[in-house]
Structures are given as structure tokens and as C-alpha cells.
Design an enzyme around this catalytic site. Structure first.
Site, mmCIF file in Angstrom:
data_model
loop_
_atom_site.group_PDB
_atom_site.id
_atom_site.type_symbol
_atom_site.label_atom_id
_atom_site.label_comp_id
_atom_site.label_asym_id
_atom_site.label_seq_id
_atom_site.Cartn_x
_atom_site.Cartn_y
_atom_site.Cartn_z
ATOM 1 N N HIS A 109 75.166 19.860 33.140
ATOM 2 C CA HIS A 109 75.941 20.912 32.484
ATOM 3 C C HIS A 109 77.013 20.278 31.596
ATOM 4 O O HIS A 109 77.703 19.358 32.033
ATOM 5 C CB HIS A 109 76.597 21.818 33.542
ATOM 6 C CG HIS A 109 77.383 22.924 32.925
ATOM 7 N ND1 HIS A 109 76.766 24.018 32.343
ATOM 8 C CD2 HIS A 109 78.716 23.086 32.733
ATOM 9 C CE1 HIS A 109 77.709 24.813 31.841
ATOM 10 N NE2 HIS A 109 78.891 24.266 32.055
ATOM 11 N N GLU A 142 71.546 29.082 44.172
ATOM 12 C CA GLU A 142 71.143 30.348 43.549
ATOM 13 C C GLU A 142 72.136 30.892 42.531
ATOM 14 O O GLU A 142 71.860 31.868 41.838
ATOM 15 C CB GLU A 142 70.814 31.371 44.633
ATOM 16 C CG GLU A 142 69.470 31.027 45.253
ATOM 17 C CD GLU A 142 69.016 31.972 46.337
ATOM 18 O OE1 GLU A 142 69.579 33.059 46.449
ATOM 19 O OE2 GLU A 142 68.089 31.592 47.059
HETATM 20 C C1 GRF Z 1 72.680 19.706 27.048
HETATM 21 O O1 GRF Z 1 73.914 19.870 26.421
HETATM 22 C C2 GRF Z 1 72.789 20.006 28.520
HETATM 23 O O2 GRF Z 1 74.049 19.696 29.042
HETATM 24 C C3 GRF Z 1 72.576 21.499 28.568
HETATM 25 O O3 GRF Z 1 71.622 21.759 27.569
HETATM 26 C C4 GRF Z 1 71.644 20.731 26.586
HETATM 27 C C5 GRF Z 1 70.274 20.167 26.522
HETATM 28 O O4 GRF Z 1 70.130 19.200 25.509
HETATM 29 N N1 GRF Z 1 72.181 21.921 29.882
HETATM 30 P P1 GRF Z 1 68.776 18.358 25.430
HETATM 31 O O5 GRF Z 1 67.651 19.383 25.296
HETATM 32 O O6 GRF Z 1 68.650 17.543 26.671
HETATM 33 O O7 GRF Z 1 68.896 17.521 24.195
#
Ligand code: GRF
Length: 213
Positions: A109, A142
Site C-alpha cells: 500500500h 477482510e
Molecule cells: C502501487 O502504488 C501499489 O502501492 C498500489 O498500486 C500500485 C501498483 O503499481 N497497491 P504497479 O502495478 O505495481 O506498478
């Protein structure tokens, strides 16, 4: 050797960082399948380049959310998946998956949880005016971005940052801590006790889990 299944919806740069970390020997694991909900995901090409099976499962072809995730579980299980990696999978995963892979699903995240969960974590950080943000690898439960925290990295937020510039700074750290968390899991160094993740090992091993600082 740990068998990984990756779920991704888009660009797949985190997926690529995991592929590269396996290729370099940093992580000793194999990726048996990429599952995507988006037939146009750039991640599909990355899978093909590395001879990883890419499976497109469109939620709209299933009766409801649970039925969709029952299928996802089937496809992961039939390929021997032990750890599910959400690498930019833009959905809140359904109960059948969370139940079947308890503490065996990890997500990245782009904020320091529990701050700024949900979509656009980077924009939320800028709008709030924080001076430090970062990224978090956590187990998936969840809720939305609520599971136990495994590794975090911090980056500064500058007054002239845009969503793009902050995202870019955070992404560099994502590409470090996601492979690191998966490596620790693959080496059986992670234990979950309630909300807390305990990392086994020498002091030096634990110190590296804050690479952004
Ligand atoms: C990233 O910023 C990740 O933190 C979030 O979605 C984005 C995905 O980027 N969950 P990628 O597809 O891995 O380049």
C-alpha cells in the site's frame, strides 16, 4: 521452495520487482501464476516475458463476488500456490480467498498504514499535509488495508510535491520492501501474533526492515 501466485490489475512494476528479485536469487521462490481482472493489464506482458502463466478472470463473468473468489482460490490451489501476492490488485478481495489463505496474502500500500488506506494513498497524504509518508507491506484480512503490518519504508513529502512526484518517490521504496517482505516469508522468518508481526533473526535482519529511514 515457496510457490507464489500474483494478483495484479495494471502496470505491474511491483510484480516485475518480485520477478527480478527471484531471478537475482534474492528471493528463493517461484511464481506459478499471474491472475488479473483486467485483460489489458501491462502485467500480462511481463508474465509472458518470463514464462509465467497469465490467467484473465473477469469478475463480471461470475454471479457474485464470492463465486469469483471461489474460482480464484481454485486456480491458485490447482497451481500449488502457498503465498498470494497482491501487486496492484485494485479490488477488495473476497472472503473465500481471505479464509483459504489466512495470513498467506500480502499487499503493498502506498502510504504508512494505518494512515491513508484505500485508493490514492499518495494524494491523501499530500492533501492532508503530512511531512512524511511511505509504503506498507501487510497481511490481508477482510478489511481495507487493515491487516498486520510486515514492513514499512518512509519518504519525505515536500511542499512542491505533486501526486506524481510523491508516487514516484514511494514506488522506489515499494520495489525494495515488497521483495524484502516476501524474502522474509520464504525464509520462514515471519510470525503473526494478533496484530503484530514478529520477524525472527539477528538484529541486523530486523534493522533492514526499515529501508526508507
Ligand atoms: C502501487 O502504488 C501499489 O502501492 C498500489 O498500486 C500500485 C501498483 O503499481 N497497491 P504497479 O502495478 O505495481 O506498478
Amino acid at each position: 521452495m515457496l510457490t507464489i501466485g500474483v494478483l495484479a490489475s495494471g502496470r505491474g512494476s511491483n510484480f516485475q520487482s518480485i520477478i527480478d528479485s527471484i531471478a537475482s536469487g534474492f528471493i528463493k521462490a517461484r511464481i506459478s501464476v499471474l491472475i488479473t481482472d483486467n485483460p489489458d493489464a501491462y502485467a500480462i506482458g511481463r508474465a509472458k516475458n518470463h514464462n509465467i502463466e497469465a490467467l484473465v478472470l473477469k469478475p463480471k463473468n461470475y454471479e457474485d463476488k464470492d463465486t469469483y473468489y471461489v474460482q480464484v482460490v481454485k486456480d491458485l490451489k490447482s497451481r500449488g500456490v502457498e503465498l498470494v501476492v497482491l501487486a496492484g490488485f485494485m479490488r477488495v478481495v473476497g472472503r473465500p480467498l481471505v479464509k483459504e489463505f489466512k495470513n498467506k496474502i500480502v499487499n503493498i500500500h502506498p502510504a504508512l498504514l494505518p494512515s491513508f488506506p484505500g485508493l490514492h494513498g499518495q494524494k491523501q497524504a499530500i492533501d492532508f499535509g503530512v511531512k512524511i509518508s511511505g509504503c506498507t507491506v501487510h497481511f490481508v484480512d477482510e478489511g481495507v488495508d487493515t491487516g498486520p503490518v510486515i514492513v514499512q519504508a518512509a519518504v519525505p513529502v515536500f511542499g512542491n510535491d505533486t501526486e506524481e512526484s510523491l508516487s514516484e518517490r514511494i514506488l522506489k521504496q515499494e520495489h525494495k520492501i515488497f521483495p524484502l517482505a516476501i524474502k522474509l516469508i520464504s525464509e520462514d522468518k515471519i510470525r503473526v501474533k494478533g496484530r503484530k508481526v514478529i520477524i525472527k533473526g539477528k538484529k541486523e535482519d530486523i534493522a533492514i526492515t526499515n529501508p526508507g529511514l
